[in-house]
Scaffold this motif. Structure first.
Motif, PDB file in Angstrom:
ATOM      1  N   GLN A   6      -6.985  43.708  15.410  1.00 41.40           N
ATOM      2  CA  GLN A   6      -8.030  44.168  14.501  1.00 41.40           C
ATOM      3  C   GLN A   6      -8.802  45.300  15.180  1.00 41.40           C
ATOM      4  OE1 GLN A   6      -8.327  42.914  11.381  1.00 41.40           O
ATOM      5  NE2 GLN A   6      -6.739  41.373  11.755  1.00 41.40           N
ATOM      6  N   THR A   7      -9.360  46.192  14.386  1.00 36.23           N
ATOM      7  CA  THR A   7     -10.172  47.273  14.920  1.00 36.23           C
ATOM      8  C   THR A   7     -11.318  47.564  13.959  1.00 36.23           C
ATOM      9  OG1 THR A   7     -10.226  49.594  15.631  1.00 36.23           O
ATOM     10  CG2 THR A   7      -8.692  49.043  13.880  1.00 36.23           C
ATOM     11  N   MET A   8     -12.424  48.049  14.502  1.00 32.99           N
ATOM     12  CA  MET A   8     -13.582  48.411  13.683  1.00 32.99           C
ATOM     13  C   MET A   8     -13.485  49.844  13.176  1.00 32.99           C
ATOM     14  SD  MET A   8     -16.659  46.671  15.899  1.00 32.99           S
ATOM     15  CE  MET A   8     -17.912  47.476  14.896  1.00 32.99           C
ATOM     16  N   GLU A  42       0.561  38.279   8.068  1.00 33.32           N
ATOM     17  CA  GLU A  42      -0.756  38.550   8.625  1.00 33.32           C
ATOM     18  C   GLU A  42      -1.197  39.967   8.315  1.00 33.32           C
ATOM     19  OE1 GLU A  42      -0.265  35.775  12.626  1.00 33.32           O
ATOM     20  OE2 GLU A  42      -0.544  37.938  12.801  1.00 33.32           O
ATOM     21  N   GLU A  43      -2.490  40.146   8.210  1.00 28.66           N
ATOM     22  CA  GLU A  43      -3.068  41.485   8.121  1.00 28.66           C
ATOM     23  C   GLU A  43      -3.424  41.939   9.529  1.00 28.66           C
ATOM     24  OE1 GLU A  43      -7.059  42.747   6.035  1.00 28.66           O
ATOM     25  OE2 GLU A  43      -7.260  42.297   8.161  1.00 28.66           O
ATOM     26  N   VAL A  50      -5.236  55.048  11.014  1.00 34.05           N
ATOM     27  CA  VAL A  50      -5.565  53.629  11.192  1.00 34.05           C
ATOM     28  C   VAL A  50      -5.148  52.927   9.911  1.00 34.05           C
ATOM     29  CG1 VAL A  50      -7.377  51.925  11.575  1.00 34.05           C
ATOM     30  CG2 VAL A  50      -7.488  54.139  12.740  1.00 34.05           C
ATOM     31  N   ILE A  51      -4.185  52.012  10.019  1.00 33.88           N
ATOM     32  CA  ILE A  51      -3.541  51.437   8.837  1.00 33.88           C
ATOM     33  C   ILE A  51      -3.588  49.905   8.896  1.00 33.88           C
ATOM     34  CG2 ILE A  51      -1.330  51.205   7.605  1.00 33.88           C
ATOM     35  CD1 ILE A  51      -0.640  54.021   8.557  1.00 33.88           C
ATOM     36  N   PRO A  52      -3.945  49.247   7.798  1.00 35.14           N
ATOM     37  CA  PRO A  52      -3.853  47.786   7.739  1.00 35.14           C
ATOM     38  C   PRO A  52      -2.442  47.359   7.346  1.00 35.14           C
ATOM     39  CG  PRO A  52      -4.902  48.596   5.744  1.00 35.14           C
ATOM     40  CD  PRO A  52      -4.596  49.809   6.587  1.00 35.14           C
ATOM     41  N   TRP A  53      -1.652  46.935   8.321  1.00 38.19           N
ATOM     42  CA  TRP A  53      -0.271  46.534   8.083  1.00 38.19           C
ATOM     43  C   TRP A  53      -0.207  45.064   7.675  1.00 38.19           C
ATOM     44  CZ3 TRP A  53       3.031  50.484   8.087  1.00 38.19           C
ATOM     45  CH2 TRP A  53       2.743  51.609   8.855  1.00 38.19           C
ATOM     46  N   VAL A  54       0.867  44.694   7.037  1.00 39.73           N
ATOM     47  CA  VAL A  54       1.126  43.307   6.686  1.00 39.73           C
ATOM     48  C   VAL A  54       2.476  42.915   7.284  1.00 39.73           C
ATOM     49  CG1 VAL A  54       1.520  41.649   4.824  1.00 39.73           C
ATOM     50  CG2 VAL A  54      -0.188  43.457   4.538  1.00 39.73           C
ATOM     51  N   LEU A  91      13.803  48.673  22.096  1.00 44.75           N
ATOM     52  CA  LEU A  91      12.721  48.145  22.914  1.00 44.75           C
ATOM     53  C   LEU A  91      13.311  47.286  24.022  1.00 44.75           C
ATOM     54  CD1 LEU A  91      10.256  46.842  20.150  1.00 44.75           C
ATOM     55  CD2 LEU A  91      10.019  48.961  21.473  1.00 44.75           C
ATOM     56  N   ARG A  92      12.602  47.198  25.122  1.00 44.51           N
ATOM     57  CA  ARG A  92      12.934  46.191  26.114  1.00 44.51           C
ATOM     58  C   ARG A  92      12.598  44.829  25.500  1.00 44.51           C
ATOM     59  NH1 ARG A  92       9.970  47.680  31.484  1.00 44.51           N
ATOM     60  NH2 ARG A  92       8.428  46.240  30.603  1.00 44.51           N
ATOM     61  N   LEU A  93      13.304  43.787  25.916  1.00 48.61           N
ATOM     62  CA  LEU A  93      13.124  42.486  25.284  1.00 48.61           C
ATOM     63  C   LEU A  93      11.681  41.989  25.394  1.00 48.61           C
ATOM     64  CD1 LEU A  93      14.340  40.108  23.761  1.00 48.61           C
ATOM     65  CD2 LEU A  93      15.045  39.135  25.958  1.00 48.61           C
ATOM     66  N   ASP A  94      11.051  42.201  26.548  1.00 50.74           N
ATOM     67  CA  ASP A  94       9.666  41.733  26.668  1.00 50.74           C
ATOM     68  C   ASP A  94       8.723  42.519  25.768  1.00 50.74           C
ATOM     69  OD1 ASP A  94       9.919  44.033  28.205  1.00 50.74           O
ATOM     70  OD2 ASP A  94       8.700  43.300  29.870  1.00 50.74           O
ATOM     71  N   GLU A  95       9.038  43.792  25.492  1.00 50.92           N
ATOM     72  CA  GLU A  95       8.250  44.556  24.541  1.00 50.92           C
ATOM     73  C   GLU A  95       8.426  44.001  23.125  1.00 50.92           C
ATOM     74  OE1 GLU A  95       8.195  49.065  26.325  1.00 50.92           O
ATOM     75  OE2 GLU A  95      10.039  48.406  25.354  1.00 50.92           O
ATOM     76  N   ALA A  96       9.667  43.685  22.786  1.00 57.26           N
ATOM     77  CA  ALA A  96       9.948  43.127  21.469  1.00 57.26           C
ATOM     78  C   ALA A  96       9.269  41.776  21.281  1.00 57.26           C
ATOM     79  CB  ALA A  96      11.456  42.982  21.264  1.00 57.26           C
ATOM     80  N   MET A  97       9.132  41.017  22.360  1.00 57.29           N
ATOM     81  CA  MET A  97       8.525  39.691  22.295  1.00 57.29           C
ATOM     82  C   MET A  97       6.999  39.727  22.339  1.00 57.29           C
ATOM     83  SD  MET A  97      10.721  37.264  21.924  1.00 57.29           S
ATOM     84  CE  MET A  97       9.832  35.819  22.527  1.00 57.29           C
ATOM     85  N   HIS A  98       6.416  40.870  22.646  1.00 54.10           N
ATOM     86  CA  HIS A  98       4.960  40.932  22.730  1.00 54.10           C
ATOM     87  C   HIS A  98       4.358  40.655  21.352  1.00 54.10           C
ATOM     88  CE1 HIS A  98       0.876  42.369  23.361  1.00 54.10           C
ATOM     89  NE2 HIS A  98       1.117  42.258  24.657  1.00 54.10           N
ATOM     90  N   PRO A  99       3.299  39.854  21.269  1.00 52.08           N
ATOM     91  CA  PRO A  99       2.752  39.475  19.960  1.00 52.08           C
ATOM     92  C   PRO A  99       2.250  40.640  19.114  1.00 52.08           C
ATOM     93  CG  PRO A  99       1.338  38.706  21.765  1.00 52.08           C
ATOM     94  CD  PRO A  99       2.630  39.138  22.376  1.00 52.08           C
ATOM     95  N   LEU A 100       1.930  41.789  19.726  1.00 56.08           N
ATOM     96  CA  LEU A 100       1.489  42.934  18.931  1.00 56.08           C
ATOM     97  C   LEU A 100       2.640  43.636  18.217  1.00 56.08           C
ATOM     98  CD1 LEU A 100      -1.234  44.695  21.130  1.00 56.08           C
ATOM     99  CD2 LEU A 100      -1.579  43.429  19.000  1.00 56.08           C
ATOM    100  N   THR A 101       3.877  43.445  18.670  1.00 57.01           N
ATOM    101  CA  THR A 101       5.021  44.092  18.023  1.00 57.01           C
ATOM    102  C   THR A 101       5.236  43.435  16.665  1.00 57.01           C
ATOM    103  OG1 THR A 101       6.021  44.563  20.159  1.00 57.01           O
ATOM    104  CG2 THR A 101       7.458  44.663  18.234  1.00 57.01           C
TER     105      THR A 101
END
Length: 331
Positions: free
Chosen positions: A75-77, A140-141, A155-159, A206-216
């Motif tokens: 999330q961002t303001m 998730e938003e 800055v985009i609200p993705w789903v 992506l590297r596997l750990d990048e793909a597994m990061h929760p922000l991806t």
């Protein structure tokens, strides 16, 4: 259930499942009130906005039911980019190289039926219909910055949901170290595929750990609705700490590999585009600086540009992925 099949393959929603675009556009004002100390009034106003969400339609595209993400950094303001700008100023070379080409020509893209094949070094390879992918995890938003290598940002609200949900389901083998993404390349519906500007299909990795990061994020929508075709419908990748071209659109195949994949832009111009492509103000593109950026819809012709943030502002969340690396050489 998220979807019911119609002509376009998505649910048009019911009033109780719809979040209006006005909610997204007003969020920054509400959060600023909170920061100023008006916590009680702000929370009440937010609750009122959420109640309004039960009765209004956000726009012309089918709505997606969402929950607000609790992933750190999701999330961002910051003020959201206007939907019109986000849906009409795009890079999607399968429809042309001009920023307006995707919105002009992407109506030809057929997004239903749609399947994504998952193969390579996994225990459970398979093909997933878009309907099955939508049901894999809660939508998730997430409000992410998008920074493009040309120097503009939004800055985009993705789903969507974390790609790790799909990765865990297919169970990568021990020697899987990278994830490769292939996008649709249909000359009948994508006029840009007939050009020689890139080798088709468009491939990213992506590297596997990048793909597994929760922000991806595996994304199916934005601004509370399904993705417009010009933004990568029906499913795309969003990796917010990397330049925008790393986030493949209209994905049809995901492959797990042991070796680092050759990506589309790396093959086209290896001296300009490295595999990692992390947003880095200290690593210039050979033809332009990356130290500053222009926020679409915000900066006028003579307005001062923003300073580019390391990892696009997500350094606290992802910086540890690159500990010990030389980011000037491994760019």
């Amino acid at each position: 259930m998220l979807i019911r099949t119609h002509d376009n393959g998505f649910d048009h929603g019911i009033p109780s499942e719809i979040t209006p675009r006005a909610v997204y556009q007003d969020r920054r004002r509400l959060l600023l009130q909170l920061a100023a100390g008006a916590a009680g009034a702000t929370l009440a106003a937010w609750a009122s906005r959420e109640a309004m969400a039960q009765t209004a339609r956000p726009g012309k595209l089918p709505a997606l039911q969402t929950v607000r993400s609790t992933v750190p950094g999701a999330q961002t303001m910051e003020k959201l980019t206007d939907y019109k700008d986000a849906s009409t100023y795009n890079n999607f070379y399968e429809f042309g190289t001009d920023k307006s080409d995707p919105a002009r020509y992407a109506h030809t893209l057929v997004t239903s039926p749609w399947t994504v094949e998952v193969d390579g070094l996994v225990k459970k390879p398979g093909k997933y219909a878009i309907e099955d992918l939508l049901k894999l995890a809660a939508q998730e938003e997430r409000i992410y910055r998008l920074r493009c290598v040309e120097g503009w940002s939004m800055v985009i609200p993705w789903v969507g949901y974390s790609l790790s949900n799909l990765v865990q389901k297919v169970e990568p083998l021990g020697n899987a170290k990278y994830v490769e993404f292939f996008t649709q390349a249909d000359p009948k519906t994508m006029p840009g595929v007939t050009s020689q500007v890139l080798s088709w299909p468009y491939v990213e990795g992506l590297r596997l750990d990048e793909a597994m990061h929760p922000l991806t994020l595996l994304s199916f929508g934005m601004y509370g609705e399904v993705l417009p075709k010009q933004n990568g419908a029906p499913v795309r990748l969003v990796v917010p700490w990397k330049y925008g071209f790393k986030s493949g659109k209209s994905i049809v195949r995901i492959r797990f590999t042991e070796k680092e994949p050759r990506t589309a832009w790396n093959r086209a111009a290896p001296q300009e585009y490295g595999f990692y492509s992390n947003v880095n103000p200290d690593k210039d593109h050979p033809r332009w600086s990356q130290a500053t950026e222009r926020r679409i819809g915000e900066d006028g012709l003579f307005a001062k540009k923003r300073k580019t943030l390391m990892f696009n502002g997500y350094e606290a969340q992802v910086g540890q992925l690159y500990a010990g690396m030389d980011l000037q050489k491994q760019y």
